[in-house]
Write a protein that holds these residues in place. Structure first.
Motif, PDB file in Angstrom:
ATOM      1  N   MET A   1       0.917  -0.987   0.131  1.00 47.75           N
ATOM      2  CA  MET A   1       0.013  -0.110  -0.066  1.00 47.75           C
ATOM      3  C   MET A   1       0.883   1.253  -0.133  1.00 47.75           C
ATOM      4  N   ASN A   2       0.588   2.243  -0.908  1.00 46.68           N
ATOM      5  CA  ASN A   2       1.450   3.431  -0.832  1.00 46.68           C
ATOM      6  C   ASN A   2       1.015   4.457   0.230  1.00 46.68           C
ATOM      7  N   TYR A   3       1.868   5.599   0.271  1.00 49.20           N
ATOM      8  CA  TYR A   3       1.675   6.473   1.226  1.00 49.20           C
ATOM      9  C   TYR A   3       0.306   7.279   1.169  1.00 49.20           C
ATOM     10  N   ILE A   4      -0.264   7.403  -0.103  1.00 44.18           N
ATOM     11  CA  ILE A   4      -1.488   8.037  -0.524  1.00 44.18           C
ATOM     12  C   ILE A   4      -2.633   7.215   0.148  1.00 44.18           C
ATOM     13  N   GLU A   5      -2.680   5.904  -0.238  1.00 45.84           N
ATOM     14  CA  GLU A   5      -3.666   4.732   0.380  1.00 45.84           C
ATOM     15  C   GLU A   5      -3.688   4.978   1.764  1.00 45.84           C
ATOM     16  N   GLN A   6      -2.465   4.851   2.565  1.00 44.62           N
ATOM     17  CA  GLN A   6      -2.299   4.669   3.784  1.00 44.62           C
ATOM     18  C   GLN A   6      -3.001   5.983   4.442  1.00 44.62           C
ATOM     19  N   TYR A   7      -2.553   7.080   3.751  1.00 42.83           N
ATOM     20  CA  TYR A   7      -3.307   8.367   4.450  1.00 42.83           C
ATOM     21  C   TYR A   7      -4.870   8.421   4.425  1.00 42.83           C
ATOM     22  N   ASN A   8      -5.380   7.892   3.407  1.00 45.80           N
ATOM     23  CA  ASN A   8      -6.749   8.113   3.004  1.00 45.80           C
ATOM     24  C   ASN A   8      -7.515   6.988   4.183  1.00 45.80           C
ATOM     25  N   LYS A   9      -6.766   6.114   4.458  1.00 46.21           N
ATOM     26  CA  LYS A   9      -7.322   5.293   5.765  1.00 46.21           C
ATOM     27  C   LYS A   9      -7.429   5.716   7.074  1.00 46.21           C
ATOM     28  N   LEU A  10      -6.600   6.899   7.169  1.00 42.21           N
ATOM     29  CA  LEU A  10      -6.524   7.695   8.540  1.00 42.21           C
ATOM     30  C   LEU A  10      -7.779   8.352   9.027  1.00 42.21           C
ATOM     31  N   PRO A  11      -8.312   8.460  10.182  1.00 45.71           N
ATOM     32  CA  PRO A  11      -9.238   9.242  10.618  1.00 45.71           C
ATOM     33  C   PRO A  11      -9.040  10.757  10.202  1.00 45.71           C
ATOM     34  N   GLU A  12      -9.970  11.451   9.839  1.00 42.69           N
ATOM     35  CA  GLU A  12      -9.811  12.720   9.299  1.00 42.69           C
ATOM     36  C   GLU A  12      -9.032  13.640  10.334  1.00 42.69           C
ATOM     37  N   SER A  13      -9.297  13.480  11.672  1.00 43.34           N
ATOM     38  CA  SER A  13      -8.663  14.170  12.582  1.00 43.34           C
ATOM     39  C   SER A  13      -6.825  13.719  12.639  1.00 43.34           C
ATOM     40  N   PHE A  14      -6.511  12.660  12.288  1.00 39.47           N
ATOM     41  CA  PHE A  14      -5.125  12.380  11.908  1.00 39.47           C
ATOM     42  C   PHE A  14      -4.628  12.782  10.582  1.00 39.47           C
ATOM     43  N   GLN A  15      -5.442  12.779   9.630  1.00 37.43           N
ATOM     44  CA  GLN A  15      -5.080  13.490   8.163  1.00 37.43           C
ATOM     45  C   GLN A  15      -4.721  14.684   8.339  1.00 37.43           C
ATOM     46  N   ASN A  16      -5.352  15.653   9.149  1.00 44.10           N
ATOM     47  CA  ASN A  16      -5.077  17.248   9.553  1.00 44.10           C
ATOM     48  C   ASN A  16      -3.598  17.448  10.057  1.00 44.10           C
ATOM     49  N   LEU A  17      -2.879  16.263  10.435  1.00 45.44           N
ATOM     50  CA  LEU A  17      -1.707  16.443  11.025  1.00 45.44           C
ATOM     51  C   LEU A  17      -0.653  16.177  10.344  1.00 45.44           C
ATOM     52  N   VAL A  18      -0.830  15.493   8.990  1.00 48.01           N
ATOM     53  CA  VAL A  18       0.158  15.269   8.261  1.00 48.01           C
ATOM     54  C   VAL A  18       0.109  15.892   6.824  1.00 48.01           C
TER      55      VAL A  18
END
Length: 159
Positions: free
Chosen positions: A1-18
């Protein structure tokens, strides 16, 4: 799984940190989060291996909660570099899921305290391994289900 796919699986509150767009920027100075640049967390051999977005978002959350700067001794590692430095054969650093944070006993305590508080908030689903040593703290933030554990490491409190 690439970084974008991993990122898309994160909760929104975690996406805002990266800052996911920075994952494609090879510049060592590119900011992956508000407090961590690429060169601080990528493999030290120059291969550009990066930590997972989940582990990086948890690291950023810990930085914000403690309000203390961290020096990352080691983040993601490739197998060649891990072997060169004598890392564990199945190290979580190989999956981009571990960090060694340079810290004195006070900062180690503060980080562990914040991990415990985060674990309560997120039902124990974030940090699976904590190993305090004399001058650094090892944490593993795994994307797979494991039993959380605190390992004694070689921690000796300051006298």
């Amino acid at each position: 799984m690439n970084y974008i796919e991993q990122y898309n699986k994160l909760p929104e509150s975690f996406q805002n940190l990266v800052f996911i767009t920075a994952f494609n920027n090879p510049s060592p100075q590119s900011e992956l989060t508000k407090h961590f640049k690429r060169y601080e967390v990528e493999c030290k051999c120059g291969c550009k291996k990066l930590p997972t977005p989940l582990s990086l978002s948890v690291l950023e959350l810990l930085r914000r909660k403690t309000k203390k700067a961290f020096i990352i001794n080691s983040g993601a590692r490739c197998a060649r570099y891990n072997q060169k430095i004598g890392g564990a054969k199945y190290s979580d650093h190989l999956n981009g899921e571990a960090y060694d944070i340079k810290a004195d006993s006070r900062l180690i305590y503060e980080i562990i305290r914040e991990i415990v508080l985060l674990e309560k908030k997120y039902d124990g689903a974030l940090v699976q391994k904590i190993s305090p040593y004399t001058k650094h703290l090892h944490i593993s933030i795994l994307e797979r289900d494991t039993t959380p554990a605190i390992f004694p490491g070689f921690y000796k409190p300051a006298a």
